[in-house]
Design an enzyme around this catalytic site. Structure first.
Site, PDB file in Angstrom:
ATOM      1  N   ASP A 137      -4.704  -3.942   3.319  1.00  0.00           N
ATOM      2  CA  ASP A 137      -5.994  -3.256   3.131  1.00  0.00           C
ATOM      3  C   ASP A 137      -7.144  -4.244   2.895  1.00  0.00           C
ATOM      4  O   ASP A 137      -8.243  -3.841   2.534  1.00  0.00           O
ATOM      5  CB  ASP A 137      -5.898  -2.255   1.980  1.00  0.00           C
ATOM      6  CG  ASP A 137      -5.609  -2.914   0.632  1.00  0.00           C
ATOM      7  OD1 ASP A 137      -5.539  -4.167   0.572  1.00  0.00           O
ATOM      8  OD2 ASP A 137      -5.471  -2.185  -0.365  1.00  0.00           O
ATOM      9  N   GLU A 144      -9.068  -4.588  -4.691  1.00  0.00           N
ATOM     10  CA  GLU A 144      -8.904  -3.558  -3.680  1.00  0.00           C
ATOM     11  C   GLU A 144     -10.264  -3.193  -3.072  1.00  0.00           C
ATOM     12  O   GLU A 144     -11.318  -3.586  -3.603  1.00  0.00           O
ATOM     13  CB  GLU A 144      -8.215  -2.340  -4.315  1.00  0.00           C
ATOM     14  CG  GLU A 144      -6.795  -2.639  -4.844  1.00  0.00           C
ATOM     15  CD  GLU A 144      -5.743  -2.814  -3.727  1.00  0.00           C
ATOM     16  OE1 GLU A 144      -6.092  -3.268  -2.626  1.00  0.00           O
ATOM     17  OE2 GLU A 144      -4.557  -2.511  -3.988  1.00  0.00           O
TER      18      GLU A 144
END
Ligand code: PGA
Length: 257
Positions: A137, A144
């Site tokens: 990702d 993140e």
């Protein structure tokens, strides 16, 4: 960014080890170390070089990128234990236990632990060479997507993608993967004087393409590295598969060798 594309992870990792060894021979003292599967072969090469007497982390310091929150200190997959097995001791790379620094994931106040960890890196004089992997990702460390691009060491929640990807370290059970972590922030990582990022496998091809050729965006956190002046990216063919400007990357790489 310098982009090196190799046939296999093994060839890319041999090049990575060569670069790390050269930096420490040239006087680097503070090593930023990643966990996950990606650096395994690099660390294996460094252990071999230590056995041969061409490399040592004795008297040097290592700082982890991140640690799970709430994982017990004796869990084999705590990042402290992973790094201890990979690097600590004379039979590995000569790194002393006291010189391995990891965020404190079991304290009652992880926010304070994160601030303390950030300060400990600065107090040691900063990271000379930071090893990075990349998440599917686009995370680096455990930063993140869609977070603060200037963040300091902080707590983050793991995406479902990361939890699924890391379940292999927890008996294949996503429910056993910790849900939160303490991670060096993107701003912290960007202060490393030199960055060496490794990525292998088709699962990383999209994230690598975004990091190298995409617009800088918090959606793909690794794109922040486009703004760092000393980043080397070593890829295998599968991880490089989505690059559109491959020929240009290769010409530049050859010019720099
Ligand atoms: P991996 O993880 O090396 O296990 O693929 C990389 C990362 O999540 O940064």
């Amino acid at each position: 960014m310098k982009i090196g594309i190799f046939s296999t992870p093994s060839e890319a990792s041999a090049k990575a080890a060569e670069l790390v060894i050269a930096e420490f021979q040239a006087g680097a003292t503070n090593f930023g170390v990643a966990t996950g599967s990606t650096p395994d072969l690099l660390y294996q090469n460094l252990r071999r070089a230590h056995q041969l007497g061409t490399f040592t982390l004795e008297g040097k310091r290592a700082f982890a990128l991140d640690e799970y929150i709430g994982i017990s200190k004796d869990h084999p997959e705590s990042y402290r234990n992973v790094l201890r097995r990979a690097l600590v001791g004379d039979e590995r790379t000569g790194l002393r236990e006291a010189d391995l620094h990891t965020p404190e994931g079991t304290t009652a106040d992880p926010h304070q632990a994160a601030r303390d960890y950030d300060r400990s890196i600065a107090a040691a004089g900063g990271i000379d060479l930071q090893i990075l992997g990349i998440g599917a990702d686009g995370h680096i460390g455990f930063n993140e997507p869609c977070g603060d691009m200037h963040s300091r060491t902080h707590i983050d929640a793991l995406t479902d993608q990361t939890i699924t990807d890391n379940a292999r370290f927890f008996g294949g059970d996503p429910g056993a993967v910790p849900t939160h972590c303490i991670t060096q922030g993107l701003g912290t990582i960007m202060e490393a004087r030199q960055i060496l990022l490794l990525a292998f496998g088709a699962n990383k091809a999209r994230a690598v393409m975004e990091m190298v050729e995409g617009p800088m965006s918090a959606r793909w956190p690794a794109t922040v590295l486009q703004n760092h002046s000393n980043v080397t990216v070593l890829l295998d063919e599968d991880a490089a598969a989505n690059l559109q400007l491959r020929e240009l990357h290769q010409k530049r790489w050859e010019m720099q060798q």
